[in-house]
Design an enzyme around this catalytic site. Structure first.
Site, PDB file in Angstrom:
ATOM      1  N   SER A 137       0.828  -1.203   0.000  1.00 19.38           N
ATOM      2  CA  SER A 137       0.000   0.000   0.000  1.00 19.38           C
ATOM      3  C   SER A 137       0.863   1.254   0.000  1.00 19.38           C
ATOM      4  O   SER A 137       1.995   1.258   0.512  1.00 19.38           O
ATOM      5  CB  SER A 137      -0.886   0.002   1.245  1.00 19.38           C
ATOM      6  OG  SER A 137      -1.510   1.245   1.444  1.00 19.38           O
ATOM      7  N   TYR A 140      -2.469  -0.316  10.428  1.00 20.52           N
ATOM      8  CA  TYR A 140      -2.673  -1.001   9.147  1.00 20.52           C
ATOM      9  C   TYR A 140      -1.465  -0.792   8.238  1.00 20.52           C
ATOM     10  O   TYR A 140      -0.905  -1.743   7.692  1.00 20.52           O
ATOM     11  CB  TYR A 140      -3.943  -0.496   8.466  1.00 20.52           C
ATOM     12  CG  TYR A 140      -3.979  -0.792   6.985  1.00 20.52           C
ATOM     13  CD1 TYR A 140      -4.197  -2.091   6.520  1.00 20.52           C
ATOM     14  CD2 TYR A 140      -3.765   0.225   6.044  1.00 20.52           C
ATOM     15  CE1 TYR A 140      -4.212  -2.365   5.164  1.00 20.52           C
ATOM     16  CE2 TYR A 140      -3.776  -0.050   4.687  1.00 20.52           C
ATOM     17  CZ  TYR A 140      -4.002  -1.346   4.251  1.00 20.52           C
ATOM     18  OH  TYR A 140      -4.000  -1.616   2.904  1.00 20.52           O
ATOM     19  N   LYS A 154       1.857  -3.365   6.688  1.00 26.51           N
ATOM     20  CA  LYS A 154       2.371  -3.476   5.324  1.00 26.51           C
ATOM     21  C   LYS A 154       3.887  -3.272   5.302  1.00 26.51           C
ATOM     22  O   LYS A 154       4.617  -3.984   4.597  1.00 26.51           O
ATOM     23  CB  LYS A 154       1.687  -2.450   4.416  1.00 26.51           C
ATOM     24  CG  LYS A 154       0.181  -2.648   4.255  1.00 26.51           C
ATOM     25  CD  LYS A 154      -0.153  -3.946   3.537  1.00 26.51           C
ATOM     26  CE  LYS A 154      -1.637  -4.047   3.217  1.00 26.51           C
ATOM     27  NZ  LYS A 154      -1.975  -5.323   2.554  1.00 26.51           N
TER      28      LYS A 154
END
Length: 332
Positions: free
Chosen positions: A124, A150, A154
């Site tokens: 991302s 989040y 990644k």
């Protein structure tokens, strides 16, 4: 030999499955359906006219994951599966680290056990930090932690894959850093259907257009941008899906981070105007305070994707919004 698609019933995963099947690949879908619907599998089969195995498996359950590899000849993995709501990750960091990082470790353990060493990872643009300047390049220095758990998962997984590729010969990991996927399949059979309140702009606008939400909140109107609202690089989900096929064809060894975006940013007001054009009417909106963590502009330098993969985005904002509205109005 087949491609294992984890999270294959999800928004991006389902569109990628369609592109894989239409390109002649065999696939196996692994999904626990915690944030997707089993009916998506039927729709993929309807669109492609092809059948494929589906394993309703949680990546946290190692014996089940190993069984998927034992029962299928897997040559490569496209790894989408994971929790992905930014706001929820702030409220539930332990759940996000456990699900996303531990789940990936379990998957990689099974891959190593069965001699499968090719993975395309769904990363991302959230890995870039507040100090990075748009357009973001893969060579930009990355923060030790992203602006939310989040995004940090990644980052952690990217580092795990890099370390793995250094430590063991023969591994290939393409780390695809997505910008803002939107839109839907032209058929209206596949699209984005978030559970609960949407975290992203276009799904929220879609629900306003469908009458499921009263109005759109525009978070911040005083950013240093031409119209004062945030600018983001929006990418049609079908273009994004095709990028995964190009990544599968990439023959390089080791870990390679590659941005997938259009290289063109649009403001909140520009996206709203394009969606209004698509649905044929003005949509109610209200000004609201800035959200913590939002940056003024996020946009990709997508030149590496063109150079290494021969990939570039083909669909524009009008098509993104038209396809998103077509899906929404046909699935109210």
């Amino acid at each position: 030999m087949a491609i294992l698609v984890t999270g294959g019933a999800g928004y991006i995963g389902s569109h990628t499955c369609v592109e894989l099947l239409n390109a002649g690949y065999e696939i196996v879908v692994l999904d626990n359906f915690s944030n997707s619907e089993p009916d998506v599998i039927r729709r993929i089969k309807e669109l492609t006219g092809k059948d494929f195995p589906v394993a309703a498996v949680n990546l946290l359950h190692a014996p089940d994951v190993s069984r998927v590899f034992a029962e299928n000849e897997i040559e490569a993995v496209i790894h989408f599966a994971g929790l992905k709501a930014v706001g929820e990750s702030v409220a539930k960091p332990l759940e996000y680290y456990h699900n996303n990082v531990t789940g990936t470790l379990t998957l990689l353990g099974a891959m190593r056990e069965f001699g499968c060493k090719r993975i395309v990872f769904s990363s991302s643009a959230t890995v870039y930090g507040a100090d990075n300047k748009a357009p973001f390049k893969e060579t930009d220095p990355l923060p030790a932690a992203a602006s939310n758990p989040y995004g940090t998962t990644k980052l952690v997984i990217e580092n795990i894959l890099r370390d793995l590729c250094v430590s063991e010969e023969g591994w290939s990991a393409v780390l695809l850093r997505y910008f803002n996927p939107v839109g839907a399949h032209k058929s209206g059979l596949l699209g984005e259907r978030p559970k609960g309140v949407p975290n992203n702009l276009v799904p929220f606008i879609s629900q306003v257009a469908a009458g499921r939400r009263e109005y759109l909140n525009i978070f911040g109107s005083d950013y240093d941008t031409p119209d004062g609202t945030c600018i983001r690089d929006y990418l049609h989900v079908v273009d994004l899906a095709k990028g995964h096929l190009k990544a599968l064809e990439y023959k390089g060894a080791g870990a390679e981070a590659i941005n997938l975006g259009t290289g063109r940013g649009y403001s909140v007001l520009e996206v709203l105007a394009a969606y209004e054009k698509a649905c044929g009417r003005k949509l109610p909106s209200r000004q609201a305070e800035r959200r913590p963590g939002d940056i003024a502009e996020s946009c990709a330098d997508a030149s590496k994707a063109l150079k290494l993969l021969g990939w570039r985005a083909e669909l524009g904002l009008d098509e993104m919004c038209a396809d998103a509205w077509n899906y929404e109005k046909n699935n109210i």
